[in-house]
Design an enzyme around this catalytic site. Structure first.
Site, PDB file in Angstrom:
ATOM      1  N   ARG A   1       0.858  -1.186   0.000  1.00 37.90           N
ATOM      2  CA  ARG A   1       0.000   0.000   0.000  1.00 37.90           C
ATOM      3  C   ARG A   1       0.894   1.237   0.000  1.00 37.90           C
ATOM      4  O   ARG A   1       1.463   1.597   1.019  1.00 37.90           O
ATOM      5  CB  ARG A   1      -0.924  -0.019   1.222  1.00 37.90           C
TER       6      ARG A   1
ATOM      7  N   HIS B   1      -3.766   4.230   4.739  1.00 34.22           N
ATOM      8  CA  HIS B   1      -4.837   3.239   4.874  1.00 34.22           C
ATOM      9  C   HIS B   1      -6.135   3.816   4.335  1.00 34.22           C
ATOM     10  O   HIS B   1      -6.841   3.181   3.548  1.00 34.22           O
ATOM     11  CB  HIS B   1      -4.992   2.855   6.343  1.00 34.22           C
TER      12      HIS B   1
ATOM     13  N   TYR C   1       4.142   5.829  11.092  1.00 34.88           N
ATOM     14  CA  TYR C   1       4.484   4.449  11.462  1.00 34.88           C
ATOM     15  C   TYR C   1       5.322   3.709  10.421  1.00 34.88           C
ATOM     16  O   TYR C   1       5.895   2.684  10.711  1.00 34.88           O
ATOM     17  CB  TYR C   1       3.210   3.639  11.747  1.00 34.88           C
TER      18      TYR C   1
END
Length: 373
Positions: A267, A271, A280
């Site tokens: 990805r 998200h 992160y």
């Protein structure tokens, strides 16, 4: 057919070495005795079509992000980087098959014939389920993580009882494999040998948790434990994804029960547009995966074969821009129903309880008008 190596994954490079592929990251064709027969009919025209699909999908995705940032959509779930997995698997489907997606399968609904307005309707909060499920043979996008796998298995049980020549296909992410729904669906599918294909898009991040936290071993290795054959494929290789889905569909359609595909991809974006992946994601990880870009990989293969002209590239980009332009126009032209219309069509006959709720909601909305008066 193919069993994934049950070896702990130490790093990304090793992770990719444990996948089956037909196109290397530099576009070189890799021979694979078990997958090659499933793409024996794929010529350069088909490959150019797959490239066009991926380019259009990436443009749709970019437009969705832009519309959300401009306040036209409440949310958007990007799929940049996952184009090969979605296009490759979806283009293998027959018209009669039925798809049960999660919320990130923009490429799947594109391949199934979605219209420009269908990509944004749900994310804008308008009436309807984004598209006509009966027309596309795609269930409404599922927000509840993993719930669609149960729906797919239930539908597949109906297929088996009716003796129909179709397959149910469900898509989900690596994070969903930790949900009970997914595991229960696999148990039921294996027990009743129903025609369903599970497609796990392992994009390495379940919101903000890396896949290594949830699974130190290849996810595809779980399926054989349920009695389901699995295949772990390079999800950035559109040709391998096409072959893998054809294998899985053949297995399920021939009465041999469910099949499982783990497509290892990445990805590239957040998200959802409510997420900030820089908080992160390790520094340098995104750049490493950009070098494995699925679109660049197929472009390199076609260029090396002398089968990709600058004219075709320009035409493809024009097509992508036209789709995005129409998508934006459809979005901006949508007329939102009056708030109280949410109560229309709930029951066939008048209901006193519903009338009371309508009155209470009307009073609630009136309070906003008084506050701004």
């Amino acid at each position: 057919m193919i069993s994934p190596q049950i070896t702990p994954i130490a790093d990304t490079e090793q992770d990719l070495e444990l996948t089956e592929r037909l196109l290397a990251p530099d576009g070189t064709r890799v021979r694979h005795p078990q997958l090659d027969p499933f793409v024996a009919d794929v010529d350069h025209d088909v490959l150019r079509g797959l490239l066009r699909d991926m380019v259009v999908l990436r443009r749709i995705d970019a437009e969705g992000v832009a519309l959300q940032r401009q306040g036209q959509l409440g949310l958007w779930a990007p799929c940049q980087g996952q184009e090969a997995t979605q296009i490759g698997t979806a283009r293998a489907l027959e018209d009669r098959d039925y798809v049960f997606p999660s919320y990130r399968e923009t490429g799947v609904i594109y391949a199934r014939g979605a219209q420009p307005g269908d990509y944004v309707r749900m994310w804008r909060g308008e009436e309807g389920s984004a598209y006509d499920p009966a027309e596309l043979r795609v269930a409404p996008l599922q927000i509840i993580i993993g719930a669609q796998t149960l729906h797919a298995v239930g539908y597949a049980l109906g297929i088996r009882h009716e003796g129909a020549d179709e397959v149910a296909v469900t898509y989900f992410g690596d994070g969903a494999t930790s949900q009970g729904d997914v595991n229960e669906a696999m148990i039921f599918a294996a027990s009743y040998r129903v025609p369903v294909v599970f497609v796990c898009q392992n994009n390495h991040w379940a919101i903000s948790e890396p896949v290594a936290v949830q699974s130190q071993y290849p996810i595809a290795g779980r399926a054989p434990g349920f009695g389901i054959p699995s295949l772990r494929v390079d999800g950035n290789d559109v040709l391998a994804c096409l072959a893998a889905m054809r294998w899985a569909l053949d297995h399920a359609r021939s009465g041999r029960g469910p099949a499982y595909i783990e497509a290892v991809t990445y990805r590239m974006g957040p998200h959802t547009t409510a997420d900030d992946p820089t908080r992160y994601r390790p520094e340098g990880e995104l750049d490493a995966w950009r070098r494995r870009d699925p679109i660049s990989r197929l472009e390199a293969h076609l260029r090396a074969a002398g089968e990709l002209s600058e004219e075709y590239i320009a035409q493809t980009q024009e097509t992508a821009d036209a789709v995005a332009k129409e998508m934006r126009a459809q979005c901006l032209g949508m007329v939102t129903r009056p708030p109280l219309a949410v109560f229309d069509g709930v029951y066939a006959e008048p209901h006193t309880g519903l009338d009371r709720q309508r009155e209470e909601y009307a009073e609630y909305l009136a309070g906003f008008e008084e506050a701004t008066a």
